[in-house]
Design an enzyme around this catalytic site. Structure first.
Site, PDB file in Angstrom:
ATOM      1  N   ASP A   1      51.475  34.308  47.839  1.00 11.17           N
ATOM      2  CA  ASP A   1      52.009  35.382  47.061  1.00 11.17           C
ATOM      3  C   ASP A   1      52.949  34.853  45.628  1.00 11.17           C
ATOM      4  O   ASP A   1      54.010  34.367  46.202  1.00 11.17           O
ATOM      5  CB  ASP A   1      52.407  36.514  47.632  1.00 11.17           C
ATOM      6  CG  ASP A   1      52.843  37.796  46.810  1.00 11.17           C
ATOM      7  OD1 ASP A   1      52.950  37.522  45.647  1.00 11.17           O
ATOM      8  OD2 ASP A   1      52.956  38.752  47.611  1.00 11.17           O
ATOM      9  N   VAL A   2      52.403  34.690  44.638  1.00 15.11           N
ATOM     10  CA  VAL A   2      53.512  34.293  43.648  1.00 15.11           C
ATOM     11  C   VAL A   2      54.472  34.954  43.469  1.00 15.11           C
ATOM     12  O   VAL A   2      55.552  34.474  42.759  1.00 15.11           O
ATOM     13  CB  VAL A   2      52.845  34.102  41.942  1.00 15.11           C
ATOM     14  CG1 VAL A   2      51.679  33.219  42.228  1.00 15.11           C
ATOM     15  CG2 VAL A   2      52.507  35.530  41.520  1.00 15.11           C
TER      16      VAL A   2
ATOM     17  N   ASN B   1      47.973  31.204  36.234  1.00 16.15           N
ATOM     18  CA  ASN B   1      47.227  32.452  35.992  1.00 16.15           C
ATOM     19  C   ASN B   1      47.489  33.691  36.594  1.00 16.15           C
ATOM     20  O   ASN B   1      46.810  34.490  36.175  1.00 16.15           O
ATOM     21  CB  ASN B   1      45.684  31.741  35.830  1.00 16.15           C
ATOM     22  CG  ASN B   1      44.739  32.423  35.794  1.00 16.15           C
ATOM     23  OD1 ASN B   1      44.312  32.862  34.642  1.00 16.15           O
ATOM     24  ND2 ASN B   1      44.159  33.325  36.743  1.00 16.15           N
TER      25      ASN B   1
ATOM     26  N   TYR C   1      52.817  45.623  30.636  1.00 18.71           N
ATOM     27  CA  TYR C   1      52.022  44.486  30.579  1.00 18.71           C
ATOM     28  C   TYR C   1      52.391  43.643  29.421  1.00 18.71           C
ATOM     29  O   TYR C   1      52.566  42.455  29.688  1.00 18.71           O
ATOM     30  CB  TYR C   1      50.432  44.909  30.520  1.00 18.71           C
ATOM     31  CG  TYR C   1      49.385  43.896  30.749  1.00 18.71           C
ATOM     32  CD1 TYR C   1      49.403  42.889  31.914  1.00 18.71           C
ATOM     33  CD2 TYR C   1      48.844  43.344  29.562  1.00 18.71           C
ATOM     34  CE1 TYR C   1      48.732  41.737  31.596  1.00 18.71           C
ATOM     35  CE2 TYR C   1      48.199  42.383  29.421  1.00 18.71           C
ATOM     36  CZ  TYR C   1      47.947  41.634  30.670  1.00 18.71           C
ATOM     37  OH  TYR C   1      47.189  40.486  30.738  1.00 18.71           O
TER      38      TYR C   1
ATOM     39  N   LYS D   1      53.967  39.772  29.225  1.00 17.32           N
ATOM     40  CA  LYS D   1      53.271  38.721  28.281  1.00 17.32           C
ATOM     41  C   LYS D   1      53.741  38.107  27.171  1.00 17.32           C
ATOM     42  O   LYS D   1      53.858  36.733  26.888  1.00 17.32           O
ATOM     43  CB  LYS D   1      51.783  39.039  28.086  1.00 17.32           C
ATOM     44  CG  LYS D   1      50.860  39.211  29.243  1.00 17.32           C
ATOM     45  CD  LYS D   1      50.644  38.081  30.096  1.00 17.32           C
ATOM     46  CE  LYS D   1      49.610  38.083  31.114  1.00 17.32           C
ATOM     47  NZ  LYS D   1      49.363  37.099  32.018  1.00 17.32           N
TER      48      LYS D   1
ATOM     49  N   ALA E   1      38.583  40.177  28.467  1.00 19.36           N
ATOM     50  CA  ALA E   1      37.949  39.145  28.907  1.00 19.36           C
ATOM     51  C   ALA E   1      37.250  39.796  30.124  1.00 19.36           C
ATOM     52  O   ALA E   1      37.517  40.620  30.768  1.00 19.36           O
ATOM     53  CB  ALA E   1      38.612  38.149  29.459  1.00 19.36           C
TER      54      ALA E   1
HETATM   55  N1  LIG Z   1      40.765  39.980  31.833  1.00 20.57           N
HETATM   56  C1  LIG Z   1      41.455  40.098  30.506  1.00 20.57           C
HETATM   57  O1  LIG Z   1      40.902  40.965  29.702  1.00 20.57           O
HETATM   58  C2  LIG Z   1      42.698  39.183  30.288  1.00 20.57           C
HETATM   59  C3  LIG Z   1      42.954  39.236  29.076  1.00 20.57           C
HETATM   60  C4  LIG Z   1      44.223  38.431  28.507  1.00 20.57           C
HETATM   61  C5  LIG Z   1      44.888  37.720  29.697  1.00 20.57           C
HETATM   62  N2  LIG Z   1      44.334  38.167  30.950  1.00 20.57           N
HETATM   63  C6  LIG Z   1      45.260  37.378  32.131  1.00 20.57           C
HETATM   64  O2  LIG Z   1      44.481  36.445  33.002  1.00 20.57           O
HETATM   65  C7  LIG Z   1      44.828  36.300  34.038  1.00 20.57           C
HETATM   66  C8  LIG Z   1      43.582  36.612  35.088  1.00 20.57           C
HETATM   67  O3  LIG Z   1      43.056  37.641  34.741  1.00 20.57           O
HETATM   68  P1  LIG Z   1      41.578  37.953  35.280  1.00 20.57           P
HETATM   69  O4  LIG Z   1      41.154  39.010  34.336  1.00 20.57           O
HETATM   70  O5  LIG Z   1      40.929  36.737  35.642  1.00 20.57           O
HETATM   71  O6  LIG Z   1      42.208  38.765  36.589  1.00 20.57           O
HETATM   72  P2  LIG Z   1      41.503  39.033  38.188  1.00 20.57           P
HETATM   73  O7  LIG Z   1      42.098  40.237  38.748  1.00 20.57           O
HETATM   74  O8  LIG Z   1      39.843  38.897  38.141  1.00 20.57           O
HETATM   75  O9  LIG Z   1      41.996  37.697  39.021  1.00 20.57           O
HETATM   76  C9  LIG Z   1      43.428  37.546  39.158  1.00 20.57           C
HETATM   77  C10 LIG Z   1      43.508  36.796  40.413  1.00 20.57           C
HETATM   78  O10 LIG Z   1      44.996  36.745  40.821  1.00 20.57           O
HETATM   79  C11 LIG Z   1      45.307  36.906  42.134  1.00 20.57           C
HETATM   80  N3  LIG Z   1      46.785  37.265  42.027  1.00 20.57           N
HETATM   81  C12 LIG Z   1      47.083  38.757  41.782  1.00 20.57           C
HETATM   82  N4  LIG Z   1      48.364  38.929  42.064  1.00 20.57           N
HETATM   83  C13 LIG Z   1      48.665  37.624  42.784  1.00 20.57           C
HETATM   84  C14 LIG Z   1      49.973  37.215  43.387  1.00 20.57           C
HETATM   85  N5  LIG Z   1      50.973  38.011  43.635  1.00 20.57           N
HETATM   86  N6  LIG Z   1      49.993  36.012  44.003  1.00 20.57           N
HETATM   87  C15 LIG Z   1      48.881  35.303  43.862  1.00 20.57           C
HETATM   88  N7  LIG Z   1      47.699  35.602  43.742  1.00 20.57           N
HETATM   89  C16 LIG Z   1      47.654  36.796  42.880  1.00 20.57           C
HETATM   90  C17 LIG Z   1      44.215  38.129  42.439  1.00 20.57           C
HETATM   91  O11 LIG Z   1      44.304  37.897  43.867  1.00 20.57           O
HETATM   92  C18 LIG Z   1      43.057  37.473  41.687  1.00 20.57           C
HETATM   93  O12 LIG Z   1      42.099  36.707  42.426  1.00 20.57           O
HETATM   94  C19 LIG Z   1      46.093  37.422  34.301  1.00 20.57           C
HETATM   95  O13 LIG Z   1      47.373  36.619  34.073  1.00 20.57           O
HETATM   96  C20 LIG Z   1      45.857  38.221  33.116  1.00 20.57           C
HETATM   97  O14 LIG Z   1      47.101  38.777  32.768  1.00 20.57           O
HETATM   98  C21 LIG Z   1      43.450  38.524  31.353  1.00 20.57           C
END
Ligand SMILES: NC(=O)c1ccc[n+]([C@@H]2O[C@H](COP(=O)([O-])OP(=O)(O)OC[C@H]3O[C@@H](n4cnc5c(N)ncnc54)[C@H](O)[C@@H]3O)[C@@H](O)[C@H]2O)c1
Length: 252
Positions: free
Chosen positions: A53-54, A80, A145, A149, A178
């Site tokens: 857990d980060v 990430n 959020y 960021k 995304a």
């Molecule tokens: N999806 C989007 O539109 C988007 C846009 C811009 C930025 N992002 C960023 O991209 C990154 C990934 O997003 P995604 O859409 O792939 O999300 P997602 O929810 O599909 O995947 C996120 C992963 O992070 C893990 N996670 C969450 N909290 C955690 C913790 N405390 N410790 C360890 N692991 C943890 C989750 O279990 C999951 O597997 C994030 O940082 C998000 O802010 C996403």
């Protein structure tokens, strides 16, 4: 391409969405890859799955040490893991502000802190942080959020400055919306998911959501030894959302 041959990478939040695509791509291009996630049960070999857990320093230190020991060192850290929050500045209480900052910002601090001693021993060290268009554009209903960021963006620049003389590059990617399980959950929760998807697609000049593979490609570009001159940058992967100002279709 096999530009990651011989390199060892750790991807946080690597069990889903952007992190999963990134872990897979780095492995395809030759890296040995460890995935750190709250729930890495879906992560298969050859990827190394690590539960952590980060937001918990001890669990991050243990997982990073395990990754370095099993892979024989660390060259690349992809920070990430992240969580979302919705609302204006009036909508989230102090506990939620602390929780989202703890994961999205301090989470990156903890993994970087634990990984830096290993990265210093690499000849091709790179850190890539997953930031967001929310750092550079004002999006409605995303006060908390976006603040996290924005902090990730500034942290990326500061880290790039601190570690450039050690040969460690630090960059970030700024995805637009995304098409990941995260956004799927948001759409499912909307009163009209199809209309919500159409609105999100229309917000991007390309008229579609960004794919995880496209973000992974940008992360791999920044992490690759081929990009040795690139540090302190934010690479937008947002379908033109940040940089373009289009005229209405009728006027083009
Ligand atoms: N999806 C989007 O539109 C988007 C846009 C811009 C930025 N992002 C960023 O991209 C990154 C990934 O997003 P995604 O859409 O792939 O999300 P997602 O929810 O599909 O995947 C996120 C992963 O992070 C893990 N996670 C969450 N909290 C955690 C913790 N405390 N410790 C360890 N692991 C943890 C989750 O279990 C999951 O597997 C994030 O940082 C998000 O802010 C996403």
């Amino acid at each position: 391409m096999n530009d990651f041959e011989g390199l060892r990478a750790l991807v946080t939040g690597g069990a889903s969405g952007i992190g999963r695509a990134t872990a897979g791509l780095l492995a395809e291009r030759g890296a040995q890859v460890a995935v750190l996630d709250l729930d890495p049960s879906s992560v298969d070999k050859p990827l190394l799955a690590l539960v952590a857990d980060v937001s918990d320093d001890a669990s991050v230190r243990t997982a990073v040490a395990q990754a370095a020991e099993t892979l024989g060192g660390l060259d690349i850290l992809v920070n990430n893991a992240g969580i979302g929050a919705q609302g204006t500045v009036e909508d989230n209480d102090d506990a939620e502000w602390r929780c989202v900052f703890d994961v999205n910002v301090l989470g990156m601090v903890r993994t970087a802190r634990a990984a830096l001693p290993h990265l210093r021993r690499s000849r091709h060290a790179a850190i890539v942080n997953t930031c967001s268009i929310a750092a550079t554009a004002g999006l409605p209903q995303r006060a908390l959020y976006s603040a996290t960021k924005g902090a990730v963006y500034s942290l990326t620049l500061a880290m790039a400055a601190d570690h450039v003389h050690e040969g460690i590059r630090v960059n970030c990617v700024n995805p637009g919306t995304a098409d990941t399980p995260w956004v799927g959950r948001l759409l499912d929760a909307a009163p009209d998911p199809a209309a919500e998807r159409t609105a999100l697609e229309a917000r991007q000049p390309t008229g579609r959501l960004v794919s995880s593979a496209e973000v992974a490609g940008a992360i791999a570009y920044l992490a690759s030894p081929l990009s040795g001159a690139t540090t302190g940058t934010a690479l937008a992967v947002d379908g033109g959302m940040q940089g373009l100002r289009l005229r209405p279709a009728a006027d083009r």
